[in-house]
Design an enzyme around this catalytic site. Structure first.
Site, PDB file in Angstrom:
ATOM      1  N   ASN A   1     -14.551 -32.527   3.884  1.00  0.00           N
ATOM      2  CA  ASN A   1     -13.659 -32.051   4.948  1.00  0.00           C
ATOM      3  C   ASN A   1     -12.225 -32.249   4.458  1.00  0.00           C
ATOM      4  O   ASN A   1     -11.743 -33.375   4.387  1.00  0.00           O
ATOM      5  CB  ASN A   1     -13.929 -32.881   6.218  1.00  0.00           C
ATOM      6  CG  ASN A   1     -12.942 -32.593   7.333  1.00  0.00           C
ATOM      7  OD1 ASN A   1     -12.160 -31.648   7.251  1.00  0.00           O
ATOM      8  ND2 ASN A   1     -12.988 -33.415   8.362  1.00  0.00           N
TER       9      ASN A   1
ATOM     10  N   LYS B   1      -9.576 -31.371   5.922  1.00  0.00           N
ATOM     11  CA  LYS B   1      -8.644 -31.560   7.043  1.00  0.00           C
ATOM     12  C   LYS B   1      -7.408 -30.668   6.828  1.00  0.00           C
ATOM     13  O   LYS B   1      -7.542 -29.563   6.327  1.00  0.00           O
ATOM     14  CB  LYS B   1      -8.297 -33.044   7.200  1.00  0.00           C
ATOM     15  CG  LYS B   1      -9.566 -33.915   7.250  1.00  0.00           C
ATOM     16  CD  LYS B   1      -9.325 -35.338   7.631  1.00  0.00           C
ATOM     17  CE  LYS B   1     -10.654 -36.083   7.688  1.00  0.00           C
ATOM     18  NZ  LYS B   1     -10.550 -37.429   8.202  1.00  0.00           N
TER      19      LYS B   1
ATOM     20  N   HIS C   1     -15.182 -33.014  15.504  1.00  0.00           N
ATOM     21  CA  HIS C   1     -14.682 -34.111  14.684  1.00  0.00           C
ATOM     22  C   HIS C   1     -13.821 -35.022  15.564  1.00  0.00           C
ATOM     23  O   HIS C   1     -13.137 -34.549  16.474  1.00  0.00           O
ATOM     24  CB  HIS C   1     -13.862 -33.559  13.509  1.00  0.00           C
ATOM     25  CG  HIS C   1     -13.499 -34.632  12.532  1.00  0.00           C
ATOM     26  ND1 HIS C   1     -12.438 -35.479  12.738  1.00  0.00           N
ATOM     27  CD2 HIS C   1     -14.066 -35.006  11.363  1.00  0.00           C
ATOM     28  CE1 HIS C   1     -12.370 -36.337  11.727  1.00  0.00           C
ATOM     29  NE2 HIS C   1     -13.347 -36.070  10.873  1.00  0.00           N
TER      30      HIS C   1
ATOM     31  N   GLU D   1     -11.072 -36.336  15.156  1.00  0.00           N
ATOM     32  CA  GLU D   1      -9.649 -35.972  15.213  1.00  0.00           C
ATOM     33  C   GLU D   1      -9.412 -34.834  16.212  1.00  0.00           C
ATOM     34  O   GLU D   1      -8.373 -34.767  16.855  1.00  0.00           O
ATOM     35  CB  GLU D   1      -9.151 -35.620  13.801  1.00  0.00           C
ATOM     36  CG  GLU D   1      -8.976 -36.891  12.969  1.00  0.00           C
ATOM     37  CD  GLU D   1      -9.247 -36.729  11.488  1.00  0.00           C
ATOM     38  OE1 GLU D   1      -9.188 -35.597  10.974  1.00  0.00           O
ATOM     39  OE2 GLU D   1      -9.535 -37.756  10.846  1.00  0.00           O
TER      40      GLU D   1
ATOM     41  N   GLU E   1     -20.067 -40.382  12.447  1.00  0.00           N
ATOM     42  CA  GLU E   1     -18.791 -40.827  11.901  1.00  0.00           C
ATOM     43  C   GLU E   1     -18.142 -41.842  12.844  1.00  0.00           C
ATOM     44  O   GLU E   1     -17.476 -41.452  13.827  1.00  0.00           O
ATOM     45  CB  GLU E   1     -17.842 -39.639  11.730  1.00  0.00           C
ATOM     46  CG  GLU E   1     -18.362 -38.576  10.788  1.00  0.00           C
ATOM     47  CD  GLU E   1     -17.222 -37.814  10.130  1.00  0.00           C
ATOM     48  OE1 GLU E   1     -17.136 -37.865   8.902  1.00  0.00           O
ATOM     49  OE2 GLU E   1     -16.411 -37.209  10.846  1.00  0.00           O
TER      50      GLU E   1
ATOM     51  N   GLY F   1     -10.962 -42.759   7.341  1.00  0.00           N
ATOM     52  CA  GLY F   1      -9.657 -42.912   6.703  1.00  0.00           C
ATOM     53  C   GLY F   1      -9.143 -44.337   6.638  1.00  0.00           C
ATOM     54  O   GLY F   1      -7.967 -44.566   6.360  1.00  0.00           O
TER      55      GLY F   1
ATOM     56  N   SER G   1     -14.955 -43.081   5.279  1.00  0.00           N
ATOM     57  CA  SER G   1     -14.629 -43.876   4.085  1.00  0.00           C
ATOM     58  C   SER G   1     -15.734 -43.885   3.024  1.00  0.00           C
ATOM     59  O   SER G   1     -15.939 -44.891   2.340  1.00  0.00           O
ATOM     60  CB  SER G   1     -14.236 -45.304   4.467  1.00  0.00           C
ATOM     61  OG  SER G   1     -13.050 -45.295   5.251  1.00  0.00           O
TER      62      SER G   1
HETATM   63  P1  PGA Z   1     -12.667 -40.147   5.313  1.00  0.00           P
HETATM   64  O1  PGA Z   1     -12.873 -39.073   6.474  1.00  0.00           O
HETATM   65  O2  PGA Z   1     -13.754 -39.925   4.293  1.00  0.00           O
HETATM   66  O3  PGA Z   1     -11.304 -39.884   4.766  1.00  0.00           O
HETATM   67  O4  PGA Z   1     -12.798 -41.508   5.954  1.00  0.00           O
HETATM   68  C1  PGA Z   1     -14.160 -38.697   6.887  1.00  0.00           C
HETATM   69  C2  PGA Z   1     -14.078 -37.614   7.937  1.00  0.00           C
HETATM   70  O5  PGA Z   1     -13.172 -37.662   8.798  1.00  0.00           O
HETATM   71  O6  PGA Z   1     -14.901 -36.689   7.936  1.00  0.00           O
END
Ligand code: PGA
Length: 247
Positions: A8, A10, A92, A94, A162, A168, A207
């Protein structure tokens, strides 16, 4: 079942970033798992062109629940498919936070995606406060029941666990915690869509990086990963693909 390494991007990437895709394809022309990258919508068509005839699938990061109409700035599932996408990430954390997306909206988007022939990757996960309060399974069960379309077939659905606090942050749940959630997910998904659940790829996200991928992929019912930051660089994502292919 084939496993899935999904990236992803983003809100990251411009045309120059496509060199990472070329490097990924050169290093992993025929991995023993599915590979997917979900770039910003501006790059879907160009990435899909690059990926044509390769093992790489391309996906979107969101879609509208309607097929067309007066929705300035939005994209329909059919538009993503037309641009070359085969998958779309939905719900997601976010988007649930930044755009206040609810389970009901995610459900409607997932239905639209499946109608358009896309695989809906539905994201669910608890916040840190919810985990600390011992509510993880409760929260995940509610999100799953509220956002996974009832008639989903295995080939039109992926579920990504997730934990919000792991995205992140460099922090991940313990292996036992991931195992507990994924076993629960499979049971709840089976209750919702029956035997099809056994064929649905269940991803862990939050992560994931080259250094922890192998131990996460060894967890029962973890069928791959949804990778954010580490999907931006071919070397890192390629290492995760290799770990999954070897799992
Ligand atoms: P990350 O994000 O691997 O940077 O922790 C995962 C995601 O939001 O899909």
């Amino acid at each position: 079942m084939r496993k899935l390494a999904a990236g992803n991007w983003k809100m990251n990437g411009t045309a120059a970033s496509l060199s990472e895709v070329a490097a990924l394809l050169a290093a992993h022309p025929a991995p023993a798992c599915d590979m997917l990258l979900c770039p910003p919508a501006t790059l879907i068509a160009r990435m899909a062109d690059l990926a044509k005839g390769s093992a790489l699938h391309v996906g979107g990061q969101d879609c509208h629940a309607k097929a067309s109409g007066a929705h300035t700035g939005d994209l329909s599932a059919a538009m993503l498919a037309d641009a070359g996408a085969s998958h779309v990430i939905l719900g997601h954390s976010e988007r649930r936070t930044d755009h206040r997306e609810t389970d009901a909206q995610v459900l409607a988007k997932a239905e639209a995606a499946q109608v358009a022939g896309l695989v809906a990757i539905i994201c669910i996960g608890e916040t840190e406060a919810e985990r600390d309060a011992g509510r993880t399974l409760d929260v995940i069960g509610t999100q799953l029941a509220g956002s996974v379309p009832q008639g989903s077939r295995a080939e039109t659905l992926v579920v990504a666990y997730e934990p919000v606090w792991a995205i992140g942050t460099g922090r991940t749940p313990t292996i036992a915690e991931i195992a507990e959630v994924h076993a629960f997910l499979l049971a709840r998904l089976t209750a919702r869509i029956g035997a099809e659940a056994a064929g649905v790829q269940l991803l862990y996200g939050g992560s994931v990086k080259p250094s922890n991928a192998a131990e996460i992929f060894a967890v029962p019912h973890v069928d791959g990963a949804l990778v954010g930051g580490a999907s931006l660089k071919a070397a890192d994502f390629g290492a995760i693909v290799a770990a999954l292919a070897a799992a």
